[in-house]
Design a protein around this motif. Sequence first.
Motif, PDB file in Angstrom:
ATOM      1  N   ARG A  34      -4.661 -23.634   2.081  1.00 51.31           N
ATOM      2  CA  ARG A  34      -5.939 -24.160   2.563  1.00 51.31           C
ATOM      3  C   ARG A  34      -6.163 -25.510   1.893  1.00 51.31           C
ATOM      4  N   ARG A 163      -3.589 -31.472   9.037  1.00 49.61           N
ATOM      5  CA  ARG A 163      -4.334 -30.266   9.391  1.00 49.61           C
ATOM      6  C   ARG A 163      -5.770 -30.633   9.717  1.00 49.61           C
ATOM      7  N   ASP A 165      -9.530 -28.604  10.290  1.00 50.81           N
ATOM      8  CA  ASP A 165     -10.335 -27.381  10.211  1.00 50.81           C
ATOM      9  C   ASP A 165     -11.694 -27.639  10.851  1.00 50.81           C
ATOM     10  N   LEU A 167     -15.173 -26.338  10.591  1.00 50.01           N
ATOM     11  CA  LEU A 167     -15.951 -25.530   9.659  1.00 50.01           C
ATOM     12  C   LEU A 167     -17.163 -24.917  10.344  1.00 50.01           C
ATOM     13  N   ASN A 178     -13.941 -20.045  11.029  1.00 52.81           N
ATOM     14  CA  ASN A 178     -13.436 -21.403  10.841  1.00 52.81           C
ATOM     15  C   ASN A 178     -12.020 -21.531  11.433  1.00 52.81           C
ATOM     16  N   TYR A 180      -8.552 -23.488  12.736  1.00 49.16           N
ATOM     17  CA  TYR A 180      -7.803 -24.642  12.240  1.00 49.16           C
ATOM     18  C   TYR A 180      -6.478 -24.757  12.985  1.00 49.16           C
ATOM     19  N   THR A 219     -10.021 -18.518  10.021  1.00 57.89           N
ATOM     20  CA  THR A 219     -10.395 -17.910   8.753  1.00 57.89           C
ATOM     21  C   THR A 219     -11.850 -17.476   8.812  1.00 57.89           C
ATOM     22  N   THR A 233      -7.674 -14.340   6.927  1.00 60.30           N
ATOM     23  CA  THR A 233      -7.043 -15.303   7.820  1.00 60.30           C
ATOM     24  C   THR A 233      -6.056 -14.624   8.755  1.00 60.30           C
ATOM     25  N   GLU A 235      -3.100 -16.046  11.473  1.00 56.97           N
ATOM     26  CA  GLU A 235      -2.414 -17.291  11.796  1.00 56.97           C
ATOM     27  C   GLU A 235      -1.167 -16.997  12.628  1.00 56.97           C
TER      28      GLU A 235
END
Length: 309
Positions: A34, A163, A165, A167, A178, A180, A219, A233, A235
Amino acid sequence: MDVAEYHATLYSAAGIANTGEYLTWLPLNGAHHRPLMLTPSLSGDMCAWATGDFAQHGPSSTGLALAEIGACTDLAGGSVRIGGAVGTAASWQDLALGGSARMQGQYLLSEIDWQPDGTPLLLSLTGMIGSYAAKIDRAYSNGAATAVSTGETNAYGGVVRVRADWLEAAVFGNTSINPYAALGLGSLHVNGYTESGGPFPAVFNAQTLGHADIRVGVTAVTTFSAQTKLSTTLEVAHRTGTAAGASGSVPGLFDFSVGGGSYGQTWARVGAELDHAINDSLSLSTSVHLATNGRDPSVSLSAGIKGAF
């Protein structure tokens, strides 16, 4: 010599390139899974941290570990955070017939995060470069006995990741969602080497591998108190790149070329991380991640401490 078995050991020895790939990506998807801005918020605009990771890549039976220290500072009123770290990483793998492969080295890592004012976006750029020494004890049958030829070489690798994200894309009570997405590009070069010892030592050519890594995930951050929060998380990752190979010769006998080409692999990863602030300037974090069959470790554990001043 059992020729088929012997060729298999040639390819397994060249698997050091796979291990080098795992080591190169470990800091980004382990200690830095992260962005720095998403680590616990503490008082002060400067920070320092220490992190340790331990991981196991099940399909290749490879163990991985790292230890890292770093520091960061906030700029532009807190909308920008830059950080840098130094670390040491190692791997260990058992090969057929009692052989083994070991790698150990150091790396440098740098990151810059930016959260544009008035937006929910967090943008980050992370890069690392590492240098590793490898020792391979390649075992093979020689009549009724087992022989070992030993090789030593060096590997150099690096990764750059961007990356984004989003939020608090959604908030449900004390839990925020969140999403990403990340794109990483990596490269690894393994020097050629000549084995010593044993009746049939081999000469291995150098090889260079390139990788492209795409990840999307989400996340969920649940705040239990002002001091404690849990992040979970999910992914999905996809990586394409150059497949490890082995080419060279067994002096006086034959040339060989096995493996190589390219690969594409997709897998899923889940994780849970607990952050706890001891006081306004010190926090502890611990996490566990599990992955399906892919290029990430099957299981990884991480623990870290962060201080602000």
